[in-house]
Design a protein around this motif. Structure first.
Motif, PDB file in Angstrom:
ATOM      1  N   PRO A 155      19.030  45.713  69.427  1.00  0.00           N
ATOM      2  CA  PRO A 155      19.496  45.945  68.048  1.00  0.00           C
ATOM      3  C   PRO A 155      18.632  46.977  67.325  1.00  0.00           C
ATOM      4  O   PRO A 155      17.441  47.119  67.608  1.00  0.00           O
ATOM      5  CB  PRO A 155      19.347  44.565  67.397  1.00  0.00           C
ATOM      6  CG  PRO A 155      19.340  43.590  68.516  1.00  0.00           C
ATOM      7  CD  PRO A 155      18.743  44.304  69.691  1.00  0.00           C
ATOM      8  N   ASP A 211      26.433  34.239  79.575  1.00  0.00           N
ATOM      9  CA  ASP A 211      26.818  33.334  78.501  1.00  0.00           C
ATOM     10  C   ASP A 211      27.339  32.038  79.121  1.00  0.00           C
ATOM     11  O   ASP A 211      28.508  31.689  78.999  1.00  0.00           O
ATOM     12  CB  ASP A 211      27.904  34.000  77.624  1.00  0.00           C
ATOM     13  CG  ASP A 211      28.264  33.131  76.419  1.00  0.00           C
ATOM     14  OD1 ASP A 211      27.615  32.086  76.239  1.00  0.00           O
ATOM     15  OD2 ASP A 211      29.201  33.487  75.692  1.00  0.00           O
ATOM     16  N   LEU A 261      21.859  36.509  71.000  1.00  0.00           N
ATOM     17  CA  LEU A 261      23.111  37.214  71.292  1.00  0.00           C
ATOM     18  C   LEU A 261      23.426  37.071  72.775  1.00  0.00           C
ATOM     19  O   LEU A 261      22.854  37.779  73.611  1.00  0.00           O
ATOM     20  CB  LEU A 261      22.973  38.709  70.923  1.00  0.00           C
ATOM     21  CG  LEU A 261      22.498  39.042  69.500  1.00  0.00           C
ATOM     22  CD1 LEU A 261      22.312  40.543  69.337  1.00  0.00           C
ATOM     23  CD2 LEU A 261      23.488  38.521  68.464  1.00  0.00           C
ATOM     24  N   HIS A 295      25.546  39.806  75.642  1.00  0.00           N
ATOM     25  CA  HIS A 295      25.165  41.084  75.019  1.00  0.00           C
ATOM     26  C   HIS A 295      24.905  42.123  76.104  1.00  0.00           C
ATOM     27  O   HIS A 295      24.029  41.940  76.947  1.00  0.00           O
ATOM     28  CB  HIS A 295      23.896  40.887  74.184  1.00  0.00           C
ATOM     29  CG  HIS A 295      23.360  42.157  73.586  1.00  0.00           C
ATOM     30  ND1 HIS A 295      23.656  42.571  72.317  1.00  0.00           N
ATOM     31  CD2 HIS A 295      22.546  43.112  74.110  1.00  0.00           C
ATOM     32  CE1 HIS A 295      23.044  43.720  72.071  1.00  0.00           C
ATOM     33  NE2 HIS A 295      22.367  44.071  73.146  1.00  0.00           N
ATOM     34  N   ASP A 296      25.667  43.204  76.077  1.00  0.00           N
ATOM     35  CA  ASP A 296      25.537  44.184  77.158  1.00  0.00           C
ATOM     36  C   ASP A 296      25.005  45.532  76.686  1.00  0.00           C
ATOM     37  O   ASP A 296      24.790  46.423  77.488  1.00  0.00           O
ATOM     38  CB  ASP A 296      26.911  44.370  77.814  1.00  0.00           C
ATOM     39  CG  ASP A 296      26.794  44.481  79.320  1.00  0.00           C
ATOM     40  OD1 ASP A 296      25.676  44.261  79.820  1.00  0.00           O
ATOM     41  OD2 ASP A 296      27.789  44.805  79.981  1.00  0.00           O
ATOM     42  N   GLY A 297      24.784  45.681  75.387  1.00  0.00           N
ATOM     43  CA  GLY A 297      24.399  46.992  74.858  1.00  0.00           C
ATOM     44  C   GLY A 297      22.901  47.143  74.697  1.00  0.00           C
ATOM     45  O   GLY A 297      22.119  46.366  75.242  1.00  0.00           O
ATOM     46  N   VAL A 311      18.476  38.615  73.614  1.00  0.00           N
ATOM     47  CA  VAL A 311      19.749  39.103  74.153  1.00  0.00           C
ATOM     48  C   VAL A 311      19.839  38.733  75.629  1.00  0.00           C
ATOM     49  O   VAL A 311      18.837  38.752  76.347  1.00  0.00           O
ATOM     50  CB  VAL A 311      19.902  40.640  73.974  1.00  0.00           C
ATOM     51  CG1 VAL A 311      19.897  41.009  72.502  1.00  0.00           C
ATOM     52  CG2 VAL A 311      18.806  41.397  74.711  1.00  0.00           C
ATOM     53  N   ASP A 312      21.028  38.341  76.074  1.00  0.00           N
ATOM     54  CA  ASP A 312      21.241  38.035  77.489  1.00  0.00           C
ATOM     55  C   ASP A 312      22.686  38.372  77.820  1.00  0.00           C
ATOM     56  O   ASP A 312      23.596  38.004  77.068  1.00  0.00           O
ATOM     57  CB  ASP A 312      20.959  36.551  77.779  1.00  0.00           C
ATOM     58  CG  ASP A 312      20.730  36.297  79.268  1.00  0.00           C
ATOM     59  OD1 ASP A 312      21.557  36.769  80.087  1.00  0.00           O
ATOM     60  OD2 ASP A 312      19.729  35.643  79.625  1.00  0.00           O
ATOM     61  N   ALA A 313      22.894  39.068  78.920  1.00  0.00           N
ATOM     62  CA  ALA A 313      24.248  39.460  79.316  1.00  0.00           C
ATOM     63  C   ALA A 313      25.074  38.233  79.713  1.00  0.00           C
ATOM     64  O   ALA A 313      26.295  38.233  79.607  1.00  0.00           O
ATOM     65  CB  ALA A 313      24.187  40.457  80.465  1.00  0.00           C
ATOM     66  N   THR A 337      12.718  42.130  70.071  1.00  0.00           N
ATOM     67  CA  THR A 337      13.875  41.744  70.880  1.00  0.00           C
ATOM     68  C   THR A 337      13.379  41.269  72.243  1.00  0.00           C
ATOM     69  O   THR A 337      12.596  41.966  72.892  1.00  0.00           O
ATOM     70  CB  THR A 337      14.851  42.929  71.068  1.00  0.00           C
ATOM     71  OG1 THR A 337      15.327  43.330  69.780  1.00  0.00           O
ATOM     72  CG2 THR A 337      16.033  42.525  71.940  1.00  0.00           C
ATOM     73  N   THR A 374      14.919  38.321  68.144  1.00  0.00           N
ATOM     74  CA  THR A 374      16.303  38.310  68.632  1.00  0.00           C
ATOM     75  C   THR A 374      16.253  38.218  70.154  1.00  0.00           C
ATOM     76  O   THR A 374      15.507  38.972  70.789  1.00  0.00           O
ATOM     77  CB  THR A 374      17.043  39.610  68.247  1.00  0.00           C
ATOM     78  OG1 THR A 374      16.986  39.774  66.838  1.00  0.00           O
ATOM     79  CG2 THR A 374      18.496  39.561  68.699  1.00  0.00           C
TER      80      THR A 374
END
Length: 403
Positions: free
Chosen positions: A62, A35, A54, A57-59, A31-33, A6, A29
Motif C-alpha cells: 500500500p 485467502d 488484506l 492481495h496480489d498487488g 498482505v497475503d495472496a 507492511t 498492514t
C-alpha cells in the motif's frame, strides 16, 4: 509520526512480525495472496490488535509504506519486493527485524546455521550442547518458535538459529557471534533464479560475524564464502573436517572428535571433545553436523565436557533416516525430510539394496547425478507427486533396467 509497516505473508513468521510491530506502536498492514481458512483465523486475531489485513492481495505494498517486512516464502524477484525496492522502501526479512528488536541491555548472542542439508540437526545438536553447558537457550528461526517472538518475550543467554537461504537476501545489520554454512548443493534454485544467486544468498550468513566463521573443509564453496566474507575484524575462519584437523580446525582423530581451534597451543595440542560413538547416528554426514555444532558452541566458550554431554543427550529429529520397522527381513526407512537430491543421495548411499519411494516437488533440481550414483543399489522405484515425471525421465536415461 508512527511508522507504517507492511508485512508480506501471514504464516508463522509474518504473524509474529505483525504482532511484535503492533505491540511497538507501528501502523501495520499484512498482505497475503492466499485467502484460506488458516489465513482468516490469523487475520481475526490480528484484527483485535488493530492490524489491517488484506487477504487475496496480489498487488504492490500500500502507498505510504515506510518498511516492507517479507516472509521467506517470497522470491527476491517477487513483484511486491521489486516494486518496494524501486520506490526506495527498505525491505527486511524476519531475521533483520528480530535483530533490530533485541533489547540492547540484555541481547543474547546469535549462533547461525545454514547449509543445503543438515541445518536442523546441527541447530538442535547446538541447542543440546549449549543446554548441557548450563545456558538458557532455544533453537529458533527455520524451526520451532518464531525468532521475533523469542527476541521479544524470552530471557535467553544464547540463541541457536537455523537460517534457510530464502531468509538471507533481506538481512542488513545482523551480526552473529558465530556462523556456519554446512554445505552447498542444488536446492531452491527456482526461488533464486539460478545457482549463483542461491550460493550468494547462503554466503550472507557470514556477513558481520564477530568471532568464528565456520566452514566445511571438504566443500570448496563454503571455503570461498568465508574467504570473501565481510566479517568483523578479529573474526577467525574455523574449519570442520572428518579427517585429522589442522590448526584452527575441528576434526576426527582415531575415534575422537577433537578441537585444534579453541585451544591455547593450536600448533601442537588438540582438545578431545567427544567420541564418534557419542554421535547418534554416527553416519559420516552426522559426525560432520556434530563437529559444526561443536565449533559454534566452542566459539561461545562452551567447555569440552558440554560438547560430549550435549551430543549424548541429543535426540535426533524424526523423519531423518529414521528406522521405522523390519518386516520379513526388510528394513523400512523414513527419510521424508530429504527434500532435495543431495539429502536423498546421502541416505540412499547408506544402504546397499533399496526400493526407493520418491516424488513431490522438484524445485528446479535435476536428478541425473543422484540416479547415476544410486543405480547399483536400486531394486525398484515407486514414484508419486507432481514432479514424478522428472525423476522418471532421469531413471529412463541412467537406470533403464530398474523397474
Amino acid at each position: 509520526g508512527r511508522w507504517s509497516v507492511t508485512v508480506a505473508g501471514i504464516g508463522v513468521a509474518g504473524f509474529a512480525c505483525a504482532d511484535a510491530l503492533a505491540q511497538l506502536g507501528a501502523r501495520v498492514t499484512v498482505v497475503d495472496a492466499a485467502d484460506g481458512e488458516r489465513q482468516r483465523e490469523r487475520a481475526e486475531i490480528l484484527d483485535v490488535l488493530d492490524v489491517r489485513v488484506l487477504l487475496g492481495h496480489d498487488g504492490p505494498a500500500p502507498d505510504g509504506t515506510d518498511l516492507l517486512v517479507v516472509s521467506p516464502g517470497l522470491r527476491p524477484a517477487d513483484p511486491l519486493i521489486v516494486d518496494a525496492l524501486g520506490r526506495g522502501v527498505p525491505v527486511w526479512g524476519e531475521l533483520e527485524l528480530a535483530w533490530r528488536l533485541r533489547d540492547p541491555d540484555r541481547a543474547a548472542p546469535w549462533l547461525c546455521v545454514t547449509g543445503t542439508n543438515g541445518k536442523t540437526t546441527t541447530t538442535l545438536m547446538l541447542e543440546s550442547i549449549l543446554a548441557a553447558a548450563g545456558y538458557r537457550t532455544a533453537s529458533l528461526g527455520n524451526i520451532g518458535r518464531s525468532l521475533v517472538d523469542a527476541v521479544m518475550h524470552d530471557d535467553l543467554d544464547v540463541l541457536a538459529i537455523e537460517v534457510g537461504a530464502p531468509q538471507l537476501p533481506f538481512v542488513h545489520t545482523v551480526s552473529p557471534l558465530a556462523a556456519v554454512c554446512l554445505n552447498v548443493a542444488d536446492d531452491h534454485i527456482d526461488h533464486f533464479g539460478g545457482l549463483r544467486a542461491y550460493v550468494d544468498a547462503k554466503a550472507r550468513v557470514y556477513e558481520r560475524t564477530q568471532e568464528a566463521a565456520v566452514y566445511n573443509v571438504a566443500d570448496d564453496a563454503t571455503v570461498r564464502m568465508v574467504e570473501e566474507a565481510d566479517v568483523v575484524e578479529g573474526c577467525r575462519a574455523i574449519g570442520f573436517t572428518l579427517g585429522v584437523p589442522g590448526p584452527s580446525m575441528v576434526g576426527v582423530v582415531d575415534d575422537l572428535l577433537v578441537d585444534r581451534a579453541f585451544v591455547d597451543d593450536r600448533a601442537n595440542a588438540a582438545q578431545e571433545l567427544a567420541s564418534v560413538a557419542d554421535v547418534r547416528p554416527a553416519a559420516p554426514h552426522n559426525v560432520a553436523n556434530a563437529l559444526a555444532a561443536a565449533a559454534l558452541a566452542r566459539a561461545h566458550g562452551v567447555p569440552a565436557t558440554a560438547v560430549r554431554d550435549g551430543l549424548r543427550s541429543f535426540t535426533p529429529a524424526s523423519h531423518r533416516i529414521a528406522h521405522v520397522a523390519t518386516v520379513d527381513g526388510v528394513a523400512y526407512v523414513d527419510d521424508s525430510k530429504a527434500t532435495n537430491a543431495h539429502a536423498a543421495q546421502t541416505s540412499l548411499l547408506a544402504y546397499d539394496s533399496i526400493v526407493w519411494i520418491a516424488g513431490g516437488m522438484a524445485k528446479g533440481q535435476d536428478f541425473d547425478d543422484l540416479v547415476r550414483l544410486a543405480r547399483p543399489r536400486l531394486r525398484g522405484v515407486v514414484l508419486l507427486g507432481v514432479d514424478r515425471d522428472i525423476i522418471a525421465a532421469a531413471l529412463a536415461r541412467h537406470a533403464p533396467d530398474v523397474p
